[in-house]
Each structure stands twice: as C-alpha cells, then as structure tokens.
Write a protein that holds these residues in place. Structure first.
Motif, PDB file in Angstrom:
ATOM      1  N   ARG A 398      52.180  57.926  25.840  1.00 50.31           N
ATOM      2  CA  ARG A 398      52.972  58.970  26.488  1.00 50.31           C
ATOM      3  C   ARG A 398      53.107  58.686  27.987  1.00 50.31           C
ATOM      4  O   ARG A 398      54.194  58.835  28.569  1.00 50.31           O
ATOM      5  CB  ARG A 398      52.311  60.334  26.275  1.00 50.31           C
ATOM      6  N   VAL A 399      52.027  58.242  28.606  1.00 54.44           N
ATOM      7  CA  VAL A 399      52.079  57.890  30.020  1.00 54.44           C
ATOM      8  C   VAL A 399      52.969  56.662  30.225  1.00 54.44           C
ATOM      9  O   VAL A 399      53.792  56.613  31.151  1.00 54.44           O
ATOM     10  CB  VAL A 399      50.664  57.630  30.566  1.00 54.44           C
ATOM     11  N   ALA A 400      52.831  55.655  29.350  1.00 55.45           N
ATOM     12  CA  ALA A 400      53.632  54.433  29.467  1.00 55.45           C
ATOM     13  C   ALA A 400      55.120  54.741  29.358  1.00 55.45           C
ATOM     14  O   ALA A 400      55.946  54.144  30.076  1.00 55.45           O
ATOM     15  CB  ALA A 400      53.216  53.427  28.397  1.00 55.45           C
ATOM     16  N   ARG A 401      55.496  55.648  28.467  1.00 52.90           N
ATOM     17  CA  ARG A 401      56.914  55.985  28.294  1.00 52.90           C
ATOM     18  C   ARG A 401      57.507  56.652  29.525  1.00 52.90           C
ATOM     19  O   ARG A 401      58.730  56.704  29.682  1.00 52.90           O
ATOM     20  CB  ARG A 401      57.094  56.888  27.073  1.00 52.90           C
ATOM     21  N   GLY A 402      56.667  57.141  30.412  1.00 49.10           N
ATOM     22  CA  GLY A 402      57.154  57.753  31.637  1.00 49.10           C
ATOM     23  C   GLY A 402      57.525  56.752  32.715  1.00 49.10           C
ATOM     24  O   GLY A 402      58.074  57.131  33.746  1.00 49.10           O
ATOM     25  N   VAL A 403      57.240  55.462  32.493  1.00 44.56           N
ATOM     26  CA  VAL A 403      57.542  54.410  33.470  1.00 44.56           C
ATOM     27  C   VAL A 403      58.851  53.725  33.070  1.00 44.56           C
ATOM     28  O   VAL A 403      59.010  53.309  31.926  1.00 44.56           O
ATOM     29  CB  VAL A 403      56.406  53.375  33.532  1.00 44.56           C
ATOM     30  N   VAL A 404      59.765  53.606  34.012  1.00 45.15           N
ATOM     31  CA  VAL A 404      61.062  52.981  33.750  1.00 45.15           C
ATOM     32  C   VAL A 404      61.225  51.777  34.675  1.00 45.15           C
ATOM     33  O   VAL A 404      61.268  51.932  35.902  1.00 45.15           O
ATOM     34  CB  VAL A 404      62.216  53.975  33.973  1.00 45.15           C
ATOM     35  N   VAL A 405      61.253  50.592  34.070  1.00 42.27           N
ATOM     36  CA  VAL A 405      61.467  49.342  34.788  1.00 42.27           C
ATOM     37  C   VAL A 405      62.387  48.481  33.926  1.00 42.27           C
ATOM     38  O   VAL A 405      62.195  48.425  32.708  1.00 42.27           O
ATOM     39  CB  VAL A 405      60.141  48.575  35.031  1.00 42.27           C
ATOM     40  N   PRO A 406      63.383  47.819  34.486  1.00 43.52           N
ATOM     41  CA  PRO A 406      64.216  46.937  33.675  1.00 43.52           C
ATOM     42  C   PRO A 406      63.372  45.918  32.909  1.00 43.52           C
ATOM     43  O   PRO A 406      62.518  45.251  33.488  1.00 43.52           O
ATOM     44  CB  PRO A 406      65.126  46.252  34.706  1.00 43.52           C
ATOM     45  N   ASN A 407      63.605  45.830  31.603  1.00 45.40           N
ATOM     46  CA  ASN A 407      62.944  44.855  30.727  1.00 45.40           C
ATOM     47  C   ASN A 407      61.434  45.066  30.623  1.00 45.40           C
ATOM     48  O   ASN A 407      60.679  44.112  30.396  1.00 45.40           O
ATOM     49  CB  ASN A 407      63.230  43.423  31.183  1.00 45.40           C
ATOM     50  N   LEU A 408      60.979  46.303  30.757  1.00 43.39           N
ATOM     51  CA  LEU A 408      59.551  46.601  30.624  1.00 43.39           C
ATOM     52  C   LEU A 408      59.106  46.353  29.190  1.00 43.39           C
ATOM     53  O   LEU A 408      59.783  46.726  28.232  1.00 43.39           O
ATOM     54  CB  LEU A 408      59.287  48.057  30.995  1.00 43.39           C
ATOM     55  N   ARG A 409      57.934  45.705  29.033  1.00 40.09           N
ATOM     56  CA  ARG A 409      57.375  45.437  27.702  1.00 40.09           C
ATOM     57  C   ARG A 409      55.924  45.915  27.648  1.00 40.09           C
ATOM     58  O   ARG A 409      55.192  45.813  28.624  1.00 40.09           O
ATOM     59  CB  ARG A 409      57.364  43.918  27.381  1.00 40.09           C
ATOM     60  N   TYR A 410      55.505  46.408  26.486  1.00 39.15           N
ATOM     61  CA  TYR A 410      54.096  46.731  26.244  1.00 39.15           C
ATOM     62  C   TYR A 410      53.869  46.892  24.745  1.00 39.15           C
ATOM     63  O   TYR A 410      54.804  47.121  23.970  1.00 39.15           O
ATOM     64  CB  TYR A 410      53.671  47.998  26.983  1.00 39.15           C
ATOM     65  N   ARG A 411      52.622  46.763  24.343  1.00 42.41           N
ATOM     66  CA  ARG A 411      52.254  46.912  22.931  1.00 42.41           C
ATOM     67  C   ARG A 411      51.991  48.378  22.608  1.00 42.41           C
ATOM     68  O   ARG A 411      51.374  49.099  23.389  1.00 42.41           O
ATOM     69  CB  ARG A 411      51.004  46.072  22.609  1.00 42.41           C
ATOM     70  N   ARG A 412      52.425  48.789  21.411  1.00 37.69           N
ATOM     71  CA  ARG A 412      52.233  50.164  20.974  1.00 37.69           C
ATOM     72  C   ARG A 412      51.052  50.309  20.013  1.00 37.69           C
ATOM     73  O   ARG A 412      50.701  51.421  19.635  1.00 37.69           O
ATOM     74  CB  ARG A 412      53.500  50.665  20.274  1.00 37.69           C
ATOM     75  N   ASP A 413      50.457  49.179  19.623  1.00 39.69           N
ATOM     76  CA  ASP A 413      49.440  49.227  18.565  1.00 39.69           C
ATOM     77  C   ASP A 413      48.017  49.079  19.089  1.00 39.69           C
ATOM     78  O   ASP A 413      47.101  48.788  18.307  1.00 39.69           O
ATOM     79  CB  ASP A 413      49.716  48.133  17.537  1.00 39.69           C
ATOM     80  N   ILE A 414      47.793  49.288  20.383  1.00 36.58           N
ATOM     81  CA  ILE A 414      46.449  49.128  20.931  1.00 36.58           C
ATOM     82  C   ILE A 414      45.511  50.144  20.277  1.00 36.58           C
ATOM     83  O   ILE A 414      45.704  51.347  20.385  1.00 36.58           O
ATOM     84  CB  ILE A 414      46.442  49.297  22.455  1.00 36.58           C
ATOM     85  N   GLY A 415      44.499  49.648  19.597  1.00 41.52           N
ATOM     86  CA  GLY A 415      43.508  50.502  18.952  1.00 41.52           C
ATOM     87  C   GLY A 415      43.708  50.716  17.467  1.00 41.52           C
ATOM     88  O   GLY A 415      42.822  51.268  16.806  1.00 41.52           O
ATOM     89  N   GLU A 416      44.845  50.304  16.909  1.00 44.15           N
ATOM     90  CA  GLU A 416      45.076  50.545  15.479  1.00 44.15           C
ATOM     91  C   GLU A 416      44.014  49.871  14.626  1.00 44.15           C
ATOM     92  O   GLU A 416      43.479  50.469  13.686  1.00 44.15           O
ATOM     93  CB  GLU A 416      46.471  50.062  15.074  1.00 44.15           C
ATOM     94  N   ARG A 417      43.722  48.605  14.924  1.00 46.28           N
ATOM     95  CA  ARG A 417      42.711  47.889  14.144  1.00 46.28           C
ATOM     96  C   ARG A 417      41.332  48.487  14.362  1.00 46.28           C
ATOM     97  O   ARG A 417      40.515  48.565  13.436  1.00 46.28           O
ATOM     98  CB  ARG A 417      42.711  46.415  14.547  1.00 46.28           C
ATOM     99  N   VAL A 418      41.061  48.936  15.595  1.00 47.61           N
ATOM    100  CA  VAL A 418      39.760  49.542  15.900  1.00 47.61           C
ATOM    101  C   VAL A 418      39.558  50.791  15.057  1.00 47.61           C
ATOM    102  O   VAL A 418      38.495  50.996  14.448  1.00 47.61           O
ATOM    103  CB  VAL A 418      39.667  49.875  17.401  1.00 47.61           C
ATOM    104  N   ALA A 419      40.589  51.652  15.015  1.00 44.78           N
ATOM    105  CA  ALA A 419      40.487  52.894  14.256  1.00 44.78           C
ATOM    106  C   ALA A 419      40.465  52.647  12.755  1.00 44.78           C
ATOM    107  O   ALA A 419      39.768  53.342  12.002  1.00 44.78           O
ATOM    108  CB  ALA A 419      41.659  53.814  14.613  1.00 44.78           C
ATOM    109  N   ARG A 420      41.217  51.651  12.304  1.00 43.59           N
ATOM    110  CA  ARG A 420      41.341  51.394  10.877  1.00 43.59           C
ATOM    111  C   ARG A 420      40.087  50.767  10.279  1.00 43.59           C
ATOM    112  O   ARG A 420      39.679  51.118   9.164  1.00 43.59           O
ATOM    113  CB  ARG A 420      42.545  50.474  10.628  1.00 43.59           C
ATOM    114  N   SER A 421      39.465  49.841  11.028  1.00 44.29           N
ATOM    115  CA  SER A 421      38.373  49.102  10.390  1.00 44.29           C
ATOM    116  C   SER A 421      37.214  48.720  11.312  1.00 44.29           C
ATOM    117  O   SER A 421      36.059  48.738  10.880  1.00 44.29           O
ATOM    118  CB  SER A 421      38.926  47.824   9.748  1.00 44.29           C
TER     119      SER A 421
END
Length: 447
Positions: A398-421
């Motif tokens: 939610r915080v990341a989506r508040g940042v606007v920069v041309p061609n901004l990239r980031y991963r959305r799956d940080i922690g998925e593997r941690v929570a899953r297994s």
C-alpha cells in the motif's frame, strides 16, 4: 548528537535523513563520485571526513562516527584508539564478511557444520575441479564490495551450468587482477538470517530474524540483486541466536567489534548450515528493522556506546520491506539514459505515517523536486508492519503504490514463501518459536 557518516555510496542515507528530521547535526562523506548526489539537498555532504573529526570530538559523548560498509575496519579501529565513538564494525568484521573461507572457519570453530567450500583464484582451476567433482554448486566472489550480480546459483545437479559460467567468465576476463571466489556445495532448506547489535562487549537483545528475497523477479527468477525485499521479525529468534551468534561473542569482543552483525544460513533436517556473514548494516535491512523499533536509532546507539543496557524496545509482529527501483537496476551502465533524474511523486493518499515508512535511497532534492540520483536506480524501500507476514506485505505494498516514478518496478510477492512454508518448516525443525519471543511492546496501530 553530532554524527559523521563515512561510506562509499551513502547507503545509510535514510538513517542520516532521520537523524536530521529529529534535530541532530549530520555530515556525510561519500567516497564514490557517482554517489555524491545521493540525498543532495537533504543531508550535508563533506569532501574531507578528516577535517570534520574536531567537529565530532567537540561534541564529547554526543559525537559519533558511523560507517556503512565492511571495508574500512582498520580505520574504525584506529579512530577508536584515537578516542572517537565509532559504530559500524572493525578489521575482524571486514575479514568475516570479505573472506568467505575465514568466515566459514570461524563458524566451524563455534561448533556449527558448514557446507563444503572450495576457494579459487583462477577460473581454469575451478573448471577442472567441477569436471572432476560434478555436483551442484554456488559461485560466490569474495570481498564485501563484490557485485552480487556476479554470483551464480547453479541449477544442474552435475554442475554443467556452473562449468559453462566459469568458461564464459574466463573467456571474457580482461585486466581485472587476481580473481577471488569460492564454489560452495548447494544446500536445500529454509534460508534465514539471524542478526543482532554488538556493543564491543556483548550482544544487545532481542535478536532479529530475516528472510531475504534476492532475485529480481517474483517467484525467485532473474538476477541476484543483493535484495529486492525482506521479511523481518524480533519474535522467535532466540534459538538461532544461541546457536549461531552467541558462540562468536568472545571473538567479536577481542576484535573490538561495535555494530550490527548477521549470519545467513540454511536450516534443514540435518541441522544449521551457515552461509555467510554480514558485518555491517544490511541494505535495506536496517530500514525494515526500523519499522519494528520502539526506540530511535540514536537511543539504540547511545545504549551501545555507553554500555548501560543490553536490551532495546521492539514491537511484536513482522515488518515487510519492498525495494523500489528504476532501470537499469541492478546494473549501473545505462542509468544516465534510462533512469537518472526521474521525478518522484507521492499520491495524495500517502499519509504522514506512510511517509515515515518510505526510506528513500538514491534520490536528491533538486529545484524543489525529488528526483532519482546515484548510480544504479535504487530508489528506496517501502515498509509495512503487521501481526502476520501477509498483513505486513499488504501494508508495504500500500505504501509502495503511493510512490509514482516513471518505470518504477518492485516485487509484490515479498513474504509469500515465508508465510506459506518457511515459518512452519523452521518451527518444525525446532528453530522458531514465537511463543518464547522477547516481546516488549504491543504491536503499533496499522493506520
């Protein structure tokens, strides 16, 4: 406080900016000319750190020299002998991180088993070794400042992909001097880190667990970037701390280490397998840990320097950090054309609390506008906290989506593997127990 920061790329820029916001006097020396503009207009940069030593000394107990890397340990040791208060590391710390074979020997001496590790200074020798001993290997270069993008995790069980990579490196080699790298036996299991602050005599508590996500793309695909995001928690770290960090306290004490130290390792059914030391603040780890601190950095540092306590206050739960980048990250070449100087905007939905969870890195304030700066396109890290890993991830995004920069990239799956297994497996192996965590404060509000 009066704080003199010394580093190569101003990696602690967000920490320095926090000091400034809280009313402290801060000056920063940045060695790399390509990084001289990092936090320009936000933090004062100086061209000669030695000229600022009297300024630090005049502050007495409120004067601090803060180092960001693990390559100037001898300088830190000398400054301590000269009577300065220094946080960062020491010469021993530099060797623990930069000389992987030495770091592994230290951990073996502490009673831990280590993966088979083979050191080389010639690609041809390593190629001959893989042909004679086919197996799956991880190629890692020595040196705390070595580019993480050069490391390579082999996938083929016979080592053929590592062999091919070594052949390519040998063919492309120019005048790079003596190469220095290892081939480490590949291990399966839960990759986790355990870290803590050392005050020169003892570790502060609590220790922290971290789960790094090093690949550029979701699903652990693409380049090894160093780090694209991390989950951290001050819950449940005691067992790993007792097994991994506590045994090396005498060595750190003898070496005069003052700073943060972390060991990354693999946990599986056969036990713990330490991989490497980080003898400095981790990036972006320090910013993600800050989200769970109930005390400021300066309060923690004062406790370390004055040795008037061995605990600091933290919050329950988890923190998630999502690294924000622009092209050509994780590489430097092409940045001037592809990503440097891009305007950075914040959406109206970004609250003051959200803004405190944005830790900008390679940015500058130019003519009233925040823009990308530095040398690689590492914009910063957005952090979020939660009672669960999933909640922390949602808040960070939610915080990341508040940042606007041309061609901004980031991963959305940080922690998925941690929570899953990962957390469940770590607990089943006996290395994680949230019920015995060192909690000191209730979880802060999520608003």
């Amino acid at each position: 406080m009066r704080i003199l920061g010394i580093g190569e790329c101003n990696d602690l820029a967000a920490m320095h900016a926090g000091f400034v916001r809280r009313g402290h006097e801060v000056k920063v020396f940045v060695e790399d000319p390509a990084s001289h503009d990092v936090h320009a207009g936000l933090v004062e940069r100086v061209d000669d750190w030695q000229r600022e030593l009297d300024w630090v000394r005049e502050a007495g107990e409120d004067g601090l020299v803060l180092f960001e890397s693990a390559v100037k340990g001898e300088l830190q040791d000398q400054l301590r002998r000269d009577g300065f208060q220094v946080i960062g590391g020491c010469a021993l710390g530099d060797r623990l991180e930069g000389d992987r074979a030495f770091g592994q020997q230290v951990l073996r001496d502490a009673g831990l088993r280590t993966a088979a590790c083979h050191a080389f200074t010639a690609y041809e020798d390593a190629m001959r070794f893989v042909r004679e001993h086919p197996a799956r290997y991880v190629l890692k270069f020595n040196g705390a400042n070595s580019a993480r993008t050069r490391n390579f995790v082999g996938e083929m069980e016979d080592g053929s992909d590592v062999l091919a990579m070594l052949g390519l490196l040998a063919a492309r080699r120019r005048d790079e001097g003596v190469v220095d790298f290892i081939l480490m036996e590949h291990l399966d299991g839960v990759e986790v880190g355990v870290g803590a602050f050392f005050n020169g005599e003892a570790f502060l508590q609590p220790a922290v667990l971290d789960f790094e996500h090093k690949r550029f793309f979701p699903g652990e695909l693409g380049e090894l970037t160093g780090e694209m995001g991390t989950i951290v928690s001050y819950q449940g770290a005691r067992r790993l701390f007792d097994a991994v960090l506590a045994p090396i306290a005498p060595l750190l004490r003898e070496g005069g280490y003052v700073g943060y130290v972390n060991v990354n390792l693999i946990a599986n059914e056969q036990g713990l397998w330490p991989l490497e030391f980080t003898s400095r603040f981790g990036y972006p780890g320090y910013a993600i840990c800050e989200a769970l601190h109930a005390e400021s950095w300066e309060a923690i540092f004062r406790r370390m320097l004055r040795r008037d306590g061995r605990r600091f206050a933290t919050h329950d739960g988890f923190a998630c950090g999502v690294v924000l980048t622009v092209p050509p990250f994780p590489y430097a070449y092409g940045y001037e054309e592809l990503g440097k100087g891009m305007p950075i905007m914040l959406r109206p939905s970004v609250t003051p609390r959200d803004r405190m969870r944005l830790h900008f890195a390679e940015v500058a304030y130019v003519d009233g506008q925040l823009v990308t700066a530095g040398s690689t396109g590492y914009v910063g890290v957005a952090t979020g906290i939660g009672t669960t890993v999933q909640e922390a991830n949602e808040n960070a995004l939610r915080v990341a989506r508040g940042v606007v920069v041309p061609n901004l990239r980031y991963r959305r799956d940080i922690g998925e593997r941690v929570a899953r297994s990962d957390l469940a497996r770590l607990q089943s192996l006996g290395w994680y127990d949230s019920a015995t965590s060192l909690r000191t404060h209730p979880h802060p509000a999520m608003a």
